[in-house]
Design a protein around this motif. Structure first.
Motif, PDB file in Angstrom:
ATOM      1  N   UNK A 111     -16.436  -6.653 -14.626  1.00  0.00           N
ATOM      2  CA  UNK A 111     -15.678  -5.568 -13.991  1.00  0.00           C
ATOM      3  C   UNK A 111     -14.480  -6.118 -13.233  1.00  0.00           C
ATOM      4  N   UNK A 112     -13.490  -5.255 -13.076  1.00  0.00           N
ATOM      5  CA  UNK A 112     -12.250  -5.696 -12.430  1.00  0.00           C
ATOM      6  C   UNK A 112     -11.761  -4.644 -11.450  1.00  0.00           C
ATOM      7  N   UNK A 113     -11.384  -5.090 -10.264  1.00  0.00           N
ATOM      8  CA  UNK A 113     -10.703  -4.183  -9.332  1.00  0.00           C
ATOM      9  C   UNK A 113      -9.252  -4.631  -9.310  1.00  0.00           C
ATOM     10  N   UNK A 114      -8.346  -3.692  -9.537  1.00  0.00           N
ATOM     11  CA  UNK A 114      -6.934  -4.083  -9.624  1.00  0.00           C
ATOM     12  C   UNK A 114      -6.045  -2.969  -9.098  1.00  0.00           C
ATOM     13  N   UNK A 115      -4.756  -3.227  -8.920  1.00  0.00           N
ATOM     14  CA  UNK A 115      -3.880  -2.162  -8.414  1.00  0.00           C
ATOM     15  C   UNK A 115      -3.948  -0.931  -9.314  1.00  0.00           C
ATOM     16  N   UNK A 116      -3.928   0.255  -8.707  1.00  0.00           N
ATOM     17  CA  UNK A 116      -3.949   1.506  -9.463  1.00  0.00           C
ATOM     18  C   UNK A 116      -2.725   1.531 -10.371  1.00  0.00           C
ATOM     19  N   UNK A 117      -2.951   1.779 -11.635  1.00  0.00           N
ATOM     20  CA  UNK A 117      -1.835   1.730 -12.595  1.00  0.00           C
ATOM     21  C   UNK A 117      -2.216   2.490 -13.865  1.00  0.00           C
ATOM     22  N   UNK A 162       0.842  -1.206   0.000  1.00  0.00           N
ATOM     23  CA  UNK A 162       0.000   0.000   0.000  1.00  0.00           C
ATOM     24  C   UNK A 162       0.876   1.255   0.000  1.00  0.00           C
ATOM     25  N   UNK A 163       0.375   2.307  -0.715  1.00  0.00           N
ATOM     26  CA  UNK A 163       1.102   3.581  -0.742  1.00  0.00           C
ATOM     27  C   UNK A 163       0.643   4.484   0.404  1.00  0.00           C
ATOM     28  N   UNK A 164      -0.315   4.003   1.194  1.00  0.00           N
ATOM     29  CA  UNK A 164      -0.977   4.884   2.168  1.00  0.00           C
ATOM     30  C   UNK A 164       0.006   5.538   3.139  1.00  0.00           C
ATOM     31  N   UNK A 165       1.059   4.809   3.537  1.00  0.00           N
ATOM     32  CA  UNK A 165       1.995   5.375   4.524  1.00  0.00           C
ATOM     33  C   UNK A 165       2.766   6.572   3.957  1.00  0.00           C
ATOM     34  N   UNK A 166       2.762   6.742   2.623  1.00  0.00           N
ATOM     35  CA  UNK A 166       3.500   7.875   2.031  1.00  0.00           C
ATOM     36  C   UNK A 166       2.635   9.142   1.984  1.00  0.00           C
ATOM     37  N   UNK A 167       1.338   9.008   2.343  1.00  0.00           N
ATOM     38  CA  UNK A 167       0.432  10.167   2.272  1.00  0.00           C
ATOM     39  C   UNK A 167       0.619  11.060   3.500  1.00  0.00           C
ATOM     40  N   UNK A 168       0.865  12.351   3.274  1.00  0.00           N
ATOM     41  CA  UNK A 168       0.948  13.310   4.371  1.00  0.00           C
ATOM     42  C   UNK A 168      -0.473  13.806   4.647  1.00  0.00           C
ATOM     43  N   UNK A 169      -1.091  13.262   5.702  1.00  0.00           N
ATOM     44  CA  UNK A 169      -2.507  13.562   5.948  1.00  0.00           C
ATOM     45  C   UNK A 169      -2.763  15.029   6.274  1.00  0.00           C
ATOM     46  N   UNK A 170      -1.709  15.761   6.586  1.00  0.00           N
ATOM     47  CA  UNK A 170      -1.883  17.188   6.887  1.00  0.00           C
ATOM     48  C   UNK A 170      -1.768  18.066   5.643  1.00  0.00           C
ATOM     49  N   UNK A 171      -1.508  17.438   4.523  1.00  0.00           N
ATOM     50  CA  UNK A 171      -1.367  18.215   3.287  1.00  0.00           C
ATOM     51  C   UNK A 171      -1.874  17.365   2.117  1.00  0.00           C
ATOM     52  N   UNK A 172      -3.212  17.424   1.896  1.00  0.00           N
ATOM     53  CA  UNK A 172      -3.784  16.615   0.809  1.00  0.00           C
ATOM     54  C   UNK A 172      -4.508  17.531  -0.166  1.00  0.00           C
ATOM     55  N   UNK A 173      -3.780  18.081  -1.146  1.00  0.00           N
ATOM     56  CA  UNK A 173      -4.462  18.932  -2.130  1.00  0.00           C
ATOM     57  C   UNK A 173      -5.444  18.117  -2.966  1.00  0.00           C
ATOM     58  N   UNK A 174      -6.443  18.793  -3.526  1.00  0.00           N
ATOM     59  CA  UNK A 174      -7.461  18.106  -4.324  1.00  0.00           C
ATOM     60  C   UNK A 174      -6.829  17.429  -5.544  1.00  0.00           C
ATOM     61  N   UNK A 175      -7.200  16.151  -5.742  1.00  0.00           N
ATOM     62  CA  UNK A 175      -6.881  15.464  -6.991  1.00  0.00           C
ATOM     63  C   UNK A 175      -5.430  15.076  -7.212  1.00  0.00           C
ATOM     64  N   UNK A 176      -4.620  15.066  -6.167  1.00  0.00           N
ATOM     65  CA  UNK A 176      -3.186  14.807  -6.375  1.00  0.00           C
ATOM     66  C   UNK A 176      -2.793  13.369  -6.056  1.00  0.00           C
ATOM     67  N   UNK A 177      -3.452  12.776  -5.079  1.00  0.00           N
ATOM     68  CA  UNK A 177      -3.066  11.425  -4.650  1.00  0.00           C
ATOM     69  C   UNK A 177      -4.176  10.436  -4.962  1.00  0.00           C
ATOM     70  N   UNK A 178      -3.791   9.219  -5.302  1.00  0.00           N
ATOM     71  CA  UNK A 178      -4.770   8.189  -5.642  1.00  0.00           C
ATOM     72  C   UNK A 178      -4.519   6.951  -4.801  1.00  0.00           C
ATOM     73  N   UNK A 179      -5.598   6.225  -4.540  1.00  0.00           N
ATOM     74  CA  UNK A 179      -5.512   5.090  -3.615  1.00  0.00           C
ATOM     75  C   UNK A 179      -4.825   3.906  -4.289  1.00  0.00           C
ATOM     76  N   UNK A 180      -4.816   2.764  -3.620  1.00  0.00           N
ATOM     77  CA  UNK A 180      -4.050   1.610  -4.120  1.00  0.00           C
ATOM     78  C   UNK A 180      -4.738   0.875  -5.269  1.00  0.00           C
ATOM     79  N   UNK A 181      -6.062   1.048  -5.402  1.00  0.00           N
ATOM     80  CA  UNK A 181      -6.790   0.241  -6.398  1.00  0.00           C
ATOM     81  C   UNK A 181      -7.665   1.096  -7.309  1.00  0.00           C
ATOM     82  N   UNK A 182      -8.100   0.511  -8.404  1.00  0.00           N
ATOM     83  CA  UNK A 182      -9.034   1.184  -9.319  1.00  0.00           C
ATOM     84  C   UNK A 182     -10.009   0.143  -9.874  1.00  0.00           C
ATOM     85  N   UNK A 183     -11.131   0.635 -10.403  1.00  0.00           N
ATOM     86  CA  UNK A 183     -12.132  -0.252 -10.995  1.00  0.00           C
ATOM     87  C   UNK A 183     -12.159  -0.023 -12.501  1.00  0.00           C
TER      88      UNK A 183
END
Ligand code: COI
Length: 353
Positions: free
Chosen positions: A48-54, A15-36
């Motif tokens: 339909x498929x859920x897979x790693x964000x890529x 997961x990339x979650x630990x790299x997210x600075x929760x005190x600085x989350x501008x709109x539309x810049x970071x994406x979660x670990x998966x996509x549909x």
């Protein structure tokens, strides 16, 4: 194959979650670990498929790039006081998505694909929903034609996707708005009521010109007389004049905002009259001069409730002391409290993931 909610699921290894600075989350810049992702071909939706964000691969001739069959939605998910994930009015966005699809001659996305795809994706990435006030998980469903052909005709192949982005406020401070009279966003019979990508593409230049003059956004006016205000492109607008709230009526030139609808409901419930009717710039200026234009704010999924501290029409500048306002902050507080599960959701707006 008939579309079902039996999706193929491949989880990300890390997961990339630990790299997210929760005190600085501008709109539309970071994406979660998966996509549909679901693909439409030969008149039907595949599994339909859920897979790693890529990244996705498309052909240089991809029809959407050339002729613009591309639509999207914006929705938000929140955590309630018990830490459970809820989505704000997703059914309304689902319906609006298919209204956009119809106008753009694109296939309808089945409810089980849109709604279940979204819920299952959020479930997998629910740790990404921020906990801070004014933060949320922004949900971006979108669809575009993927045909590998250069020709102005409706696509035969489409890709529907959902990506998720943790976010803080879109506009963090009260806004300065420029009333646009030269450029046009939407005309009757056009596509102004849809969320097609071209509406936003066409707004870039007028908005950039307004920004060069020191404004955050334009307020669009009608295509014929440039007299009646419409919307800001990123948000609908509400004027509090005297003891009434006035907002331009829906039609084919204005996006039917889900936040707009919610705000109308909340204003009515606090006992204030709401008028959905054409509102001319002359009436706005007149009310300002008489001291009756009390508040002015934008409403949108990304924008939430954004107060407007300055409105400029030609050389006439209207300024407001937003610190003194009562209605916009109160409605924003109520809406946030519903979204965060702090007060009862008597409207049934929140849908559990
Ligand atoms: C939204 O409010 O979700 C939109 O799509 C508008 C855009 C400013 C992000």
């Amino acid at each position: 194959m008939i579309a079902t909610a039996d999706f193929k699921i491949t989880k990300a290894k890390t997961s990339k979650l630990s790299t997210l600075d929760v005190n600085n989350i501008p709109f539309g810049k970071y994406f979660t670990d998966h996509m549909f992702e679901a693909n439409y071909e030969n008149g039907e939706w595949g599994t339909g498929e859920i897979k790693p964000y890529q990244p996705i691969t498309i052909d240089p001739s991809c029809a959407a790039i050339h002729y613009g069959q591309s639509i999207f939605e914006g929705i938000k998910a929140y955590k309630n006081q018990e830490g459970e994930a809820y989505i704000f009015r997703p059914e309304d966005n689902f319906k609006r998505f298919n209204i956009s699809a119809e106008r753009m001659e694109m296939p309808q996305v089945p409810e089980e694909v849109f709604m279940e795809g979204m819920k299952q994706l959020i479930k997998i990435d629910e740790n990404w929903i921020p906990n801070q006030p004014d933060h949320s998980l922004y949900i971006r469903p979108f669809m575009f034609a993927t045909d590998e052909v250069i020709g102005v005709k409706p696509g035969q192949k489409y890709k529907f996707m959902i990506i998720l982005s943790p976010t803080g406020p879109y506009y963090s401070a009260p806004m300065r708005i420029y009333v646009e009279e030269k450029y046009v966003r939407a005309a009757p019979g056009g596509v102004g009521y849809t969320k097609n990508a071209g509406n936003y593409g066409a707004s870039m230049h007028p908005t950039a010109e307004a920004k060069r003059k020191g404004y955050d956004q334009v307020l669009w006016t009608d295509a014929f007389e440039h007299k009646y205000v419409q919307e800001c492109g990123t948000m609908n607008v509400v004027f509090i004049i005297g003891d009434k709230a006035i907002t331009p009526p829906l039609g084919d030139t204005i996006l039917a905002g889900v936040t707009r609808d919610s705000v109308i409901q909340l204003i009515k419930d606090r006992g204030m009259e709401v008028e959905e009717r054409p509102l001319g710039i002359d009436e706005i200026i007149d009310a300002y001069k008489k001291g009756e234009l009390n508040e002015l704010f934008g409403t949108g999924t990304a924008a939430t409730i954004s107060m407007i501290k300055e409105l400029r029409y030609q050389d006439f500048v209207m300024t407001f002391d937003t610190e003194k306002w009562k209605i916009a902050p109160e409605i924003a507080r109520t809406m946030n409290a519903i979204k965060e599960g702090k007060i009862e959701d008597k409207y049934g707006w929140m849908v559990k993931v």
